[in-house]
Design an enzyme around this catalytic site. Structure first.
Site, PDB file in Angstrom:
ATOM      1  N   LYS A 126       0.863  -1.191   0.000  1.00 64.80           N
ATOM      2  CA  LYS A 126       0.000   0.000   0.000  1.00 64.80           C
ATOM      3  C   LYS A 126       0.895   1.234   0.000  1.00 64.80           C
ATOM      4  O   LYS A 126       2.024   1.185   0.481  1.00 64.80           O
ATOM      5  CB  LYS A 126      -0.896   0.006   1.245  1.00 64.80           C
ATOM      6  CG  LYS A 126      -2.076   0.945   1.167  1.00 64.80           C
ATOM      7  CD  LYS A 126      -3.234   0.352   0.395  1.00 64.80           C
ATOM      8  CE  LYS A 126      -4.346   1.349   0.189  1.00 64.80           C
ATOM      9  NZ  LYS A 126      -5.555   0.727  -0.394  1.00 64.80           N
ATOM     10  N   GLY A 165      -5.416   2.793  -7.554  1.00 63.43           N
ATOM     11  CA  GLY A 165      -6.107   3.908  -6.911  1.00 63.43           C
ATOM     12  C   GLY A 165      -6.564   3.572  -5.496  1.00 63.43           C
ATOM     13  O   GLY A 165      -6.516   2.430  -5.060  1.00 63.43           O
ATOM     14  N   ASP A 166      -6.965   4.583  -4.778  1.00 67.63           N
ATOM     15  CA  ASP A 166      -7.601   4.440  -3.454  1.00 67.63           C
ATOM     16  C   ASP A 166      -8.213   5.813  -3.174  1.00 67.63           C
ATOM     17  O   ASP A 166      -8.368   6.621  -4.119  1.00 67.63           O
ATOM     18  CB  ASP A 166      -6.571   4.036  -2.382  1.00 67.63           C
ATOM     19  CG  ASP A 166      -7.244   3.645  -1.056  1.00 67.63           C
ATOM     20  OD1 ASP A 166      -7.885   2.597  -1.008  1.00 67.63           O
ATOM     21  OD2 ASP A 166      -7.143   4.412  -0.068  1.00 67.63           O
ATOM     22  N   ASN A 240     -15.699   6.458  -5.483  1.00 63.88           N
ATOM     23  CA  ASN A 240     -15.702   5.365  -6.451  1.00 63.88           C
ATOM     24  C   ASN A 240     -16.454   4.135  -5.927  1.00 63.88           C
ATOM     25  O   ASN A 240     -17.316   3.583  -6.618  1.00 63.88           O
ATOM     26  CB  ASN A 240     -14.241   5.011  -6.792  1.00 63.88           C
ATOM     27  CG  ASN A 240     -14.155   3.791  -7.669  1.00 63.88           C
ATOM     28  OD1 ASN A 240     -13.878   2.693  -7.191  1.00 63.88           O
ATOM     29  ND2 ASN A 240     -14.419   3.953  -8.951  1.00 63.88           N
ATOM     30  N   SER A 376      -8.084  -5.460 -10.664  1.00 62.70           N
ATOM     31  CA  SER A 376      -6.751  -4.914 -10.952  1.00 62.70           C
ATOM     32  C   SER A 376      -5.826  -6.030 -11.421  1.00 62.70           C
ATOM     33  O   SER A 376      -5.025  -5.855 -12.338  1.00 62.70           O
ATOM     34  CB  SER A 376      -6.152  -4.274  -9.700  1.00 62.70           C
ATOM     35  OG  SER A 376      -6.605  -2.954  -9.571  1.00 62.70           O
TER      36      SER A 376
HETATM   37  P1  NDP Z   1     -12.901   8.030  -3.005  1.00 62.64           P
HETATM   38  O1  NDP Z   1     -11.854   9.028  -2.713  1.00 62.64           O
HETATM   39  O2  NDP Z   1     -13.386   7.862  -4.396  1.00 62.64           O
HETATM   40  O3  NDP Z   1     -14.182   8.298  -2.075  1.00 62.64           O
HETATM   41  C1  NDP Z   1     -14.090   8.312  -0.689  1.00 62.64           C
HETATM   42  C2  NDP Z   1     -15.418   8.794  -0.144  1.00 62.64           C
HETATM   43  O4  NDP Z   1     -15.403   8.685   1.268  1.00 62.64           O
HETATM   44  C3  NDP Z   1     -15.690  10.239  -0.468  1.00 62.64           C
HETATM   45  O5  NDP Z   1     -17.078  10.451  -0.576  1.00 62.64           O
HETATM   46  C4  NDP Z   1     -15.109  10.959   0.759  1.00 62.64           C
HETATM   47  O6  NDP Z   1     -15.694  12.229   0.992  1.00 62.64           O
HETATM   48  C5  NDP Z   1     -15.468   9.995   1.858  1.00 62.64           C
HETATM   49  N1  NDP Z   1     -14.477  10.104   2.931  1.00 62.64           N
HETATM   50  C6  NDP Z   1     -13.137   9.952   2.822  1.00 62.64           C
HETATM   51  N2  NDP Z   1     -12.536  10.159   4.003  1.00 62.64           N
HETATM   52  C7  NDP Z   1     -13.524  10.462   4.860  1.00 62.64           C
HETATM   53  C8  NDP Z   1     -13.544  10.776   6.235  1.00 62.64           C
HETATM   54  N3  NDP Z   1     -12.410  10.836   6.954  1.00 62.64           N
HETATM   55  N4  NDP Z   1     -14.763  11.009   6.788  1.00 62.64           N
HETATM   56  C9  NDP Z   1     -15.906  10.948   6.066  1.00 62.64           C
HETATM   57  N5  NDP Z   1     -15.940  10.669   4.761  1.00 62.64           N
HETATM   58  C10 NDP Z   1     -14.764  10.419   4.169  1.00 62.64           C
HETATM   59  O7  NDP Z   1     -12.333   6.631  -2.418  1.00 62.64           O
HETATM   60  P2  NDP Z   1     -12.818   5.164  -2.749  1.00 62.64           P
HETATM   61  O8  NDP Z   1     -14.279   5.144  -2.991  1.00 62.64           O
HETATM   62  O9  NDP Z   1     -11.897   4.605  -3.765  1.00 62.64           O
HETATM   63  O10 NDP Z   1     -12.466   4.411  -1.390  1.00 62.64           O
HETATM   64  C11 NDP Z   1     -13.391   4.321  -0.300  1.00 62.64           C
HETATM   65  C12 NDP Z   1     -12.958   3.220   0.644  1.00 62.64           C
HETATM   66  O11 NDP Z   1     -12.908   1.965  -0.070  1.00 62.64           O
HETATM   67  C13 NDP Z   1     -11.564   3.369   1.260  1.00 62.64           C
HETATM   68  O12 NDP Z   1     -11.561   2.782   2.553  1.00 62.64           O
HETATM   69  C14 NDP Z   1     -10.689   2.540   0.329  1.00 62.64           C
HETATM   70  O13 NDP Z   1      -9.483   2.112   0.958  1.00 62.64           O
HETATM   71  C15 NDP Z   1     -11.627   1.379   0.064  1.00 62.64           C
HETATM   72  N6  NDP Z   1     -11.342   0.586  -1.117  1.00 62.64           N
HETATM   73  C16 NDP Z   1     -11.297   1.167  -2.356  1.00 62.64           C
HETATM   74  C17 NDP Z   1     -11.066   0.388  -3.480  1.00 62.64           C
HETATM   75  C18 NDP Z   1     -11.117   0.960  -4.852  1.00 62.64           C
HETATM   76  O14 NDP Z   1     -11.060   0.179  -5.821  1.00 62.64           O
HETATM   77  N7  NDP Z   1     -11.245   2.266  -5.028  1.00 62.64           N
HETATM   78  C19 NDP Z   1     -10.796  -1.049  -3.363  1.00 62.64           C
HETATM   79  C20 NDP Z   1     -10.965  -1.572  -2.043  1.00 62.64           C
HETATM   80  C21 NDP Z   1     -11.191  -0.774  -0.964  1.00 62.64           C
HETATM   81  P3  NDP Z   1     -14.871  13.533   0.584  1.00 62.64           P
HETATM   82  O15 NDP Z   1     -14.884  13.559  -0.916  1.00 62.64           O
HETATM   83  O16 NDP Z   1     -15.628  14.643   1.194  1.00 62.64           O
HETATM   84  O17 NDP Z   1     -13.496  13.372   1.152  1.00 62.64           O
END
Ligand code: NDP
Length: 444
Positions: A126, A165-166, A240, A376
């Protein structure tokens, strides 16, 4: 003292100020007690747990970049290459102000077992930075990404370490990072996943984590003689994972009534208008406050609150520790039947315990959100073959992978006498393969 307790103490002592990493190690090791106790002598002799909780390599570096006004900023970059027993390191890059070494280590540690569960040959890693892409111009984001990759490119490669991505790292950031890697290394290879379709990306990668979350939830419900049809669902996040979880839930006949970002949350009793949500988040990169101008009957609330809504299924898809004991109590009080984690470690240990005690079916992130990394790995296969598969082909492989994951974790939970405890099932199923490979490869 048992071997597990000794190692938990050691991790806390050797990694001070890293509470998320402690939390992840405790969750995994506590649920592995039955397997570890049965093999204690051999594992102790081989220092197996000491090796598993220590990353093979962790890299920390300076990331200087210049903003649009000519001001120089310095962020910190990280890549933790945790375990390569079953394949090249694989795991996303998180760009968020909260990023520190402990957060990257917790994510990398979880990633080892998640990647193992997919059945594909990928190790755990990571990376990330405390850079915040929010509010930055495209040029500023590019400047950061190029500087980040200028250092990172020394340590990664298509057969070594393949980031993705993440949070905060979407198609735009991956594009800038890929361009810089190619420019410096002069090789066109699948060194990153989540790429754009015009330069080696995979169809269905964007949808994969959210879709996969619903595929595994659906498989669990089907196995239990139930269905998603007609269920009410709450989702947190609006990124996402959340967006494509909402899309697939709707396609499978459920009604999703919430979404959130870090400022607030929306409740739409008629069901989320996905086109509006995509326009706000994917096109305008705006805040959720805008949603009510598309849907006057919906409510916007500042702060946290998604888990106070009465639903059948809750899908946390935002970030770590966003669902705590109080939230779990609210959900149970409101009759929730299923909690499936789209995000990584979104539920606290106390919340999980409470949900499980109250017979809520709980699918942990390392199984439920594995569709993203699995796809991925499919992108890596396509890059190696220099071929692109159709959306249907990737999607059908994803469905197969998620079904397999469910049946593997279900079987592991039953084999060790923890039927229905998918936390134990997922950790054991993921751990066994990694231990096997580590043992076969000797003391490295
Ligand atoms: P994005 O950046 O696309 O979206 C994250 C979302 O969560 C946004 O709406 C963001 O709001 C909100 N968010 C982030 N941090 C906080 C916080 N501290 N408090 C409240 N809301 C928060 O990320 P992803 O959708 O890619 O990832 C979301 C989760 O899924 C993470 O835990 C990631 O590790 C996990 N994940 C993602 C994968 C992927 O393929 N993308 C694969 C597996 C797991 P705001 O825009 O206001 O920050």
């Amino acid at each position: 003292m048992s071997y597990v307790d000794e190692i938990i103490d050691l991790v806390v002592k050797q990694n001070p100020n890293e509470p998320e990493f402690h939390q992840a190690v405790k969750e995994v090791l506590n649920s592995l007690r039955v397997v570890i106790d049965a093999n204690e002598e051999q594992f102790r002799r081989d220092a197996l747990l000491e090796r598993i909780v220590n990353p093979e390599r962790q890299i920390k570096f300076r990331v200087p970049w210049v903003d649009d006004k000519g001001q120089v900023h310095v962020n910190t970059g990280y890549r933790v290459q945790f375990n390569s027993a079953i394949g090249p390191y694989k795991g996303g890059i998180r760009l968020h102000p909260s990023v520190n070494l402990g957060i990257i280590k917790f994510l990398g540690f979880e990633q080892i077992f998640k990647n193992s569960l997919t059945g594909l040959p990928i190790g755990g890693g990571k990376g990330g930075s405390d850079f915040d892409p929010k509010g930055k111009s495209d040029r500023e984001v590019m400047a950061f990404c190029q500087s980040f990759m200028t250092e990172l490119c020394k340590y990664i490669g298509a057969d070594t370490d393949v980031p993705a991505g993440d949070i905060g790292t979407g198609a735009r950031e991956i594009g800038y990072m890929y361009g810089q890697y190619k420019r410096i290394k002069n090789v066109y290879e699948g060194v990153l996943t989540g790429k754009g379709l015009s330069y080696g990306g995979s169809l269905a990668r964007k949808q994969a984590t959210g879709y996969g979350l619903l595929y595994i939830t659906n498989e669990m419900l089907t196995t239990l003689g139930d269905t998603l049809q007609g269920k009410t669902v709450s989702v947190s996040g609006a990124g996402n994972v959340a967006i494509y979880a909402i899309e697939k839930a709707q396609q499978l006949g459920a009604k999703v009534v919430t979404a959130s970002d870090s400022n607030g949350w929306i409740y739409d009793p008629e069901g989320i208008d996905l086109a509006a949500l995509k326009e706000i988040k994917e096109v305008k990169r705006a805040r959720l406050t805008e949603y009510t101008s598309y849907r006057p009957n919906a409510e916007y609330h500042a702060g946290k609150g998604v888990w106070s809504v009465k639903v059948d299924i809750a899908l946390p898809c935002a970030t770590q520790n966003e669902l705590n004991l109080e939230d779990a109590m609210n959900l149970v009080e409101n009759g929730v039947q299923v909690v499936a984690e789209g995000a990584n470690m979104p539920s606290t240990a106390e919340a999980i315990e409470y949900l499980q005690k109250h017979n809520v079916r709980f699918l942990p992130g390392k199984a439920a959100n594995a569709g993203g990394v699995a796809t991925s790995a499919l992108e890596m296969s396509q890059n190696s073959e220099r071929l692109s598969w159709s959306f249907e082909e990737v999607d059908s492989k994803l469905q197969g992978i998620m079904k397999n994951i469910f049946h593997n974790i279900d079987a592991a939970s039953k084999k060790y006498g923890f039927e229905g405890n998918y936390v134990v099932g997922a950790n054991i199923a993921g751990f066994e393969k990694v231990v096997d490979a580590m043992t076969a490869q000797g003391i490295v």
